[in-house]
Design a protein around this motif. Structure first.
Motif, PDB file in Angstrom:
ATOM      1  N   LEU A 267       9.797 -38.102  -0.629  1.00  0.00           N
ATOM      2  CA  LEU A 267       9.505 -39.077  -1.676  1.00  0.00           C
ATOM      3  C   LEU A 267       8.000 -39.209  -1.869  1.00  0.00           C
ATOM      4  N   LYS A 268       7.264 -39.240  -0.780  1.00  0.00           N
ATOM      5  CA  LYS A 268       5.812 -39.405  -0.838  1.00  0.00           C
ATOM      6  C   LYS A 268       5.156 -38.316  -1.693  1.00  0.00           C
ATOM      7  N   SER A 269       5.686 -37.109  -1.661  1.00  0.00           N
ATOM      8  CA  SER A 269       5.131 -36.021  -2.471  1.00  0.00           C
ATOM      9  C   SER A 269       5.216 -36.336  -3.963  1.00  0.00           C
ATOM     10  N   PHE A 270       6.365 -36.863  -4.389  1.00  0.00           N
ATOM     11  CA  PHE A 270       6.525 -37.247  -5.794  1.00  0.00           C
ATOM     12  C   PHE A 270       5.628 -38.427  -6.133  1.00  0.00           C
ATOM     13  N   GLU A 271       5.576 -39.419  -5.260  1.00  0.00           N
ATOM     14  CA  GLU A 271       4.747 -40.598  -5.519  1.00  0.00           C
ATOM     15  C   GLU A 271       3.280 -40.214  -5.686  1.00  0.00           C
ATOM     16  N   GLU A 272       2.778 -39.371  -4.803  1.00  0.00           N
ATOM     17  CA  GLU A 272       1.378 -38.939  -4.893  1.00  0.00           C
ATOM     18  C   GLU A 272       1.125 -38.150  -6.177  1.00  0.00           C
ATOM     19  N   GLU A 273       2.044 -37.254  -6.495  1.00  0.00           N
ATOM     20  CA  GLU A 273       1.893 -36.453  -7.703  1.00  0.00           C
ATOM     21  C   GLU A 273       1.864 -37.328  -8.952  1.00  0.00           C
ATOM     22  N   LEU A 274       2.873 -38.165  -9.114  1.00  0.00           N
ATOM     23  CA  LEU A 274       3.004 -38.963 -10.331  1.00  0.00           C
ATOM     24  C   LEU A 274       1.902 -40.011 -10.458  1.00  0.00           C
ATOM     25  N   THR A 275       1.502 -40.603  -9.358  1.00  0.00           N
ATOM     26  CA  THR A 275       0.381 -41.540  -9.386  1.00  0.00           C
ATOM     27  C   THR A 275      -0.884 -40.804  -9.822  1.00  0.00           C
ATOM     28  N   GLY A 276      -1.062 -39.590  -9.326  1.00  0.00           N
ATOM     29  CA  GLY A 276      -2.209 -38.777  -9.701  1.00  0.00           C
ATOM     30  C   GLY A 276      -2.247 -38.424 -11.181  1.00  0.00           C
ATOM     31  N   PHE A 277      -1.106 -38.386 -11.828  1.00  0.00           N
ATOM     32  CA  PHE A 277      -1.055 -38.115 -13.265  1.00  0.00           C
ATOM     33  C   PHE A 277      -1.472 -39.338 -14.081  1.00  0.00           C
ATOM     34  N   GLY A 278      -1.502 -40.526 -13.444  1.00  0.00           N
ATOM     35  CA  GLY A 278      -1.959 -41.724 -14.138  1.00  0.00           C
ATOM     36  C   GLY A 278      -0.894 -42.742 -14.490  1.00  0.00           C
ATOM     37  N   PHE A 279       0.315 -42.576 -13.981  1.00  0.00           N
ATOM     38  CA  PHE A 279       1.365 -43.554 -14.281  1.00  0.00           C
ATOM     39  C   PHE A 279       1.059 -44.893 -13.617  1.00  0.00           C
ATOM     40  N   ASP A 280       1.413 -45.973 -14.297  1.00  0.00           N
ATOM     41  CA  ASP A 280       1.209 -47.314 -13.754  1.00  0.00           C
ATOM     42  C   ASP A 280       2.203 -47.625 -12.645  1.00  0.00           C
ATOM     43  N   ASN A 281       3.390 -47.061 -12.746  1.00  0.00           N
ATOM     44  CA  ASN A 281       4.390 -47.233 -11.701  1.00  0.00           C
ATOM     45  C   ASN A 281       5.387 -46.084 -11.810  1.00  0.00           C
ATOM     46  N   ILE A 282       6.123 -45.896 -10.729  1.00  0.00           N
ATOM     47  CA  ILE A 282       7.082 -44.802 -10.648  1.00  0.00           C
ATOM     48  C   ILE A 282       8.449 -45.375 -10.328  1.00  0.00           C
TER      49      ILE A 282
END
Length: 180
Positions: free
Chosen positions: A65-80
């Protein structure tokens, strides 16, 4: 046409902003051209941006899960909003539940929100909660669009219609920004 101020945009991951019609794990995921620019432009407009994605590979132990969280946060999403479960697990966090969770957490009126995705399941989730529905033709979108026009959907799937069909995420974003 959208007749309200957009409160939030929910964006599917695989096939919508990058990858292809298959689930691609973060180490191999590649964004489509100019997607980061489009995300940055949306953020400057003041709208909340949320990633919403089903990722059953997590519960299978294939990825963390952490891999997705880091990736998506890095793209600039406010929340996942991510469901890590497989279809048969009958969890309470798959689409459209994550849209309802976000609405509660951010006090959103989902009728003032947009969903952008490449699968009919994204559109069904959006329709169930009253969001504006954008189908992009990348990923599985072209196939979904053809099935829609050939009337190959049945039951609930046949009752849902995209509010907008865009060639890709960037075209969808440009259209949304032109509505302001």
């Amino acid at each position: 046409m959208i007749n309200v101020q957009i409160e939030a945009i929910f964006i599917d991951r695989d096939g919508t902003i990058g990858g292809n019609e298959q689930v691609t794990y973060p180490r191999d995921f590649k964004l489509f051209p100019y997607v980061l620019n489009s995300i940055a432009t949306l953020k400057k407009s003041g709208v909340l941006l949320f990633a919403f994605t089903n990722q059953p590979g997590i519960s299978k132990g294939e990825v963390r899960l952490k891999s997705f969280e880091e990736e998506l946060t890095g793209f600039g999403f406010d929340n996942i909003y991510l469901c890590p479960h497989q279809h048969f697990e009958n969890c309470l966090c798959r689409k459209p539940s994550m849209l309802k969770m976000a609405a509660k957490e951010y006090q959103l009126d989902l009728k003032n929100c947009v969903v952008i995705g490449d699968r009919w399941t994204d559109l069904i989730a959006a329709d169930e909660v009253g969001c504006f529905k954008i189908l992009v033709k990348t990923g599985n979108g072209e196939e979904a669009y053809k099935k829609y026009h050939q009337k190959q959907f049945f039951g609930r799937w046949n009752q849902v219609h995209p509010d907008l069909v865009a060639n890709d995420f960037n075209e969808a974003v440009n259209w949304l920004l032109s509505q302001k």
